[in-house]
Write a protein that holds these residues in place. Structure first.
Motif, mmCIF file in Angstrom:
data_model
loop_
_atom_site.group_PDB
_atom_site.id
_atom_site.type_symbol
_atom_site.label_atom_id
_atom_site.label_comp_id
_atom_site.label_asym_id
_atom_site.label_seq_id
_atom_site.Cartn_x
_atom_site.Cartn_y
_atom_site.Cartn_z
ATOM 1 N N THR A 291 0.840 -1.193 0.000
ATOM 2 C CA THR A 291 0.000 0.000 0.000
ATOM 3 C C THR A 291 0.878 1.247 0.000
ATOM 4 N N LEU A 292 0.263 2.398 -0.220
ATOM 5 C CA LEU A 292 1.021 3.648 -0.218
ATOM 6 C C LEU A 292 1.572 3.957 1.170
ATOM 7 N N HIS A 293 0.825 3.612 2.219
ATOM 8 C CA HIS A 293 1.334 3.814 3.582
ATOM 9 C C HIS A 293 2.560 2.938 3.828
ATOM 10 N N GLU A 294 2.518 1.715 3.326
ATOM 11 C CA GLU A 294 3.664 0.820 3.476
ATOM 12 C C GLU A 294 4.851 1.331 2.660
ATOM 13 N N LEU A 295 4.566 1.894 1.498
ATOM 14 C CA LEU A 295 5.638 2.450 0.676
ATOM 15 C C LEU A 295 6.329 3.604 1.399
ATOM 16 N N GLU A 296 5.547 4.424 2.084
ATOM 17 C CA GLU A 296 6.140 5.508 2.879
ATOM 18 C C GLU A 296 7.129 4.949 3.897
ATOM 19 N N ALA A 297 6.754 3.843 4.539
ATOM 20 C CA ALA A 297 7.631 3.230 5.539
ATOM 21 C C ALA A 297 8.898 2.668 4.906
ATOM 22 N N TYR A 322 -5.430 3.583 -6.492
ATOM 23 C CA TYR A 322 -5.661 4.579 -5.451
ATOM 24 C C TYR A 322 -6.404 5.762 -6.052
ATOM 25 N N ASP A 323 -6.952 6.623 -5.187
ATOM 26 C CA ASP A 323 -7.706 7.765 -5.697
ATOM 27 C C ASP A 323 -6.901 9.055 -5.541
ATOM 28 N N GLU A 324 -7.480 10.161 -5.967
ATOM 29 C CA GLU A 324 -6.755 11.427 -6.062
ATOM 30 C C GLU A 324 -6.248 11.955 -4.723
ATOM 31 N N LYS A 325 -6.887 11.568 -3.634
ATOM 32 C CA LYS A 325 -6.477 12.098 -2.332
ATOM 33 C C LYS A 325 -5.071 11.651 -1.944
ATOM 34 N N HIS A 326 -4.548 10.630 -2.642
ATOM 35 C CA HIS A 326 -3.212 10.136 -2.329
ATOM 36 C C HIS A 326 -2.126 10.767 -3.202
ATOM 37 N N TYR A 327 -2.500 11.602 -4.163
ATOM 38 C CA TYR A 327 -1.517 12.160 -5.086
ATOM 39 C C TYR A 327 -0.423 12.950 -4.369
ATOM 40 N N LEU A 333 6.912 11.671 -2.030
ATOM 41 C CA LEU A 333 7.832 10.535 -1.990
ATOM 42 C C LEU A 333 8.758 10.539 -3.202
ATOM 43 N N ILE A 334 8.168 10.720 -4.361
ATOM 44 C CA ILE A 334 8.936 10.702 -5.608
ATOM 45 C C ILE A 334 9.944 11.847 -5.639
ATOM 46 N N GLN A 335 9.500 13.025 -5.218
ATOM 47 C CA GLN A 335 10.378 14.198 -5.230
ATOM 48 C C GLN A 335 11.560 14.024 -4.280
ATOM 49 N N GLU A 339 15.409 14.085 -5.600
ATOM 50 C CA GLU A 339 16.260 15.233 -5.287
ATOM 51 C C GLU A 339 17.365 14.902 -4.287
ATOM 52 N N ARG A 340 17.066 14.063 -3.303
ATOM 53 C CA ARG A 340 18.066 13.772 -2.270
ATOM 54 C C ARG A 340 18.959 12.590 -2.625
ATOM 55 N N TYR A 341 18.405 11.622 -3.373
ATOM 56 C CA TYR A 341 19.140 10.367 -3.567
ATOM 57 C C TYR A 341 19.342 9.985 -5.030
ATOM 58 N N SER A 342 18.870 10.809 -5.954
ATOM 59 C CA SER A 342 18.991 10.525 -7.400
ATOM 60 C C SER A 342 18.377 9.173 -7.760
ATOM 61 N N ILE A 343 17.264 8.862 -7.104
ATOM 62 C CA ILE A 343 16.538 7.618 -7.369
ATOM 63 C C ILE A 343 15.169 7.959 -7.946
ATOM 64 N N GLU A 344 14.879 7.422 -9.124
ATOM 65 C CA GLU A 344 13.581 7.625 -9.752
ATOM 66 C C GLU A 344 12.607 6.557 -9.249
ATOM 67 N N VAL A 345 11.467 6.986 -8.747
ATOM 68 C CA VAL A 345 10.445 6.061 -8.254
ATOM 69 C C VAL A 345 9.258 6.083 -9.212
ATOM 70 N N GLN A 346 8.915 4.920 -9.739
ATOM 71 C CA GLN A 346 7.777 4.793 -10.651
ATOM 72 C C GLN A 346 6.711 3.937 -9.979
ATOM 73 N N ILE A 347 5.557 4.521 -9.717
ATOM 74 C CA ILE A 347 4.473 3.818 -9.034
ATOM 75 C C ILE A 347 3.439 3.387 -10.064
ATOM 76 N N LEU A 348 3.139 2.089 -10.076
ATOM 77 C CA LEU A 348 2.259 1.508 -11.087
ATOM 78 C C LEU A 348 1.027 0.899 -10.413
ATOM 79 N N PRO A 349 -0.072 1.644 -10.351
ATOM 80 C CA PRO A 349 -1.280 1.153 -9.670
ATOM 81 C C PRO A 349 -2.036 0.109 -10.482
ATOM 82 N N GLY A 350 -2.476 -0.946 -9.798
ATOM 83 C CA GLY A 350 -3.310 -1.963 -10.431
ATOM 84 C C GLY A 350 -2.578 -2.921 -11.340
#
Length: 390
Positions: A291-297, A322-327, A333-335, A339-350
């Motif tokens: 989940t997005l909460h788990e991804l944050e962790a 996920y819906d728009e409230k999670h954007y 997270l992506i930013q 910016e800090r680690y030069s790591i591109e994060v690509q999130i693929l829902p569904g």
């Protein structure tokens, strides 16, 4: 098989051609497995919806059902689709066929917010609740962690059960079949997703019946512990046909029976054969979905710093829709990672990586801590998997 009055009417065609065919399939499968009756279910989960898996024949079947007016009779979710569902391929015909598969499922009544291999994150089944689920990693989690009751169904049988709101009463639906007779003792701390996954792959390879697993889990918080548990269970289901494992202090009591059997002790060194050591600058997370909460962790500074040291420059994350409230959460997270680690994060829902042809997208190797992905990436997705300690 004994059928209720309503079920007899279904079988005689009073509820229409589609329902008649659906109940005939479920009854035939049940009779072959010794079931004497059907049981009502509250939730069906359908697998096998990637075009790479079911091809034109599967697409034709789903469109035929939807065109004939097929409608689910209970709450129904579906597995993730291939990356073609997100239009990541240049082949327009491939993308169009995957979209048609999704459209047919929606027309039949599948929850449009599902398309995940973790349906219990959308709707958590109650202990003892009867289900008809087809995703192996979800089945073993439902039986082992939640104490629900579901067999490891094929995608078609789960869909037929969804249409009639019933499944056959056999296998995991009956307490007498939920017996744990082999004791697996881990002689080390299960302290990461990778270690949990490798242990699961090992257990699946040596178990001949439902195992009773005794292990010490070490996780920063409950979110990470749950990721570890479902990665381990998904791995067990990957290297075996087991629908359940009894996890000491996790599996709800009174949902299984203990029988005396062999005890197998596992040393950490015995997992080395499954540790695929190679290098990739791309990391896959979310097999099963997180989940997005788990991804944050998982993407906290300490973890991102570790990924940077591993040489990871891109992280692919498969998550439930996920819906728009999670954007806002996602963009931050992506930013931060960029910016800090030069790591591109690509999130693929569904979507799901292992049911997608990743070779067509230019990948050759992918690092992952998930045992299911380690097992299937090469054969199904066409890329070499590498283990990574996360």
């Amino acid at each position: 098989m004994h059928l209720s009055r309503i079920e007899e009417k279904m079988l005689s065609g009073e509820y229409g051609e589609v329902v008649e065919k659906a109940i005939r399939v479920v009854v035939k499968v049940g009779e072959a497995l010794g079931a004497e009756r059907l049981v009502e279910i509250s939730h069906a989960h359908v697998s096998g919806i990637s075009y790479f898996n079911i091809g034109d024949e599967g697409l034709e079947l789903l469109e035929d059902l939807s065109n004939k007016g097929a409608k689910v009779g209970v709450y129904t979710t579906a597995n993730p689709y291939s990356f073609a569902g997100l239009a990541l391929y240049k082949d327009k015909e491939l993308v169009e066929k995957q979209v048609r598969i999704i459209g047919s499922l929606l027309k039949i009544g599948v929850d449009p917010n599902s398309f995940t291999c973790t349906p219990y994150k959308l709707r958590k089944p109650l202990t003892g609740e009867h289900l008809a689920w087809a995703e192996s990693s979800a089945v073993i989690y439902a039986n082992s962690v939640l104490g629900a009751r579901t067999n490891r169904e094929g995608g078609l049988v789960a869909l037929m059960s969804a249409l009639i709101g019933r499944t056959y009463y056999a296998g995991m639906h009956s307490m007498e079949n939920r017996k744990a007779s082999e004791v697996i003792v881990a002689l080390f701390d299960v302290d990461s997703i990778l270690v949990a996954s490798l242990l699961g792959l090992y257990i699946g390879g040596v178990s001949h019946s439902i195992p009773y697993v005794r292990a010490r889990y070490s996780a920063e918080n409950e979110l990470l512990l749950d990721i570890m548990l479902r990665s381990m269970l998904a791995s067990i289901a990957t290297t075996s046909d087991l629908p359940m494992a009894v996890l000491e202090s996790v599996t709800p009591q009174h949902t299984y029976i203990i029988e005396k059997g062999e005890t197998i002790s596992v040393d950490i060194r015995e997992l080395e054969n499954m540790n695929i050591k190679c290098y990739s600058d791309t990391l896959l997370l979310g097999c099963p979905h997180i989940t997005l909460h788990e991804l944050e962790a998982l993407l906290r500074d300490r973890h991102l710093d570790l990924l940077q040291k591993y040489g990871i420059s891109k992280v692919i994350v498969t998550v439930p829709k996920y819906d728009e409230k999670h954007y806002d959460v996602i963009s931050k997270l992506i930013q931060k990672a960029r910016e800090r680690y030069s790591i591109e994060v690509q999130i693929l829902p569904g979507a799901c990586a292992v049911v997608s042809n990743l070779k067509l997208l230019g990948f050759t190797t992918i690092a992952t801590p998930h045992g299911k992905a380690l097992h299937y990436l090469q054969n199904l997705a066409g890329v070499k998997p590498c283990t990574i300690h996360v």
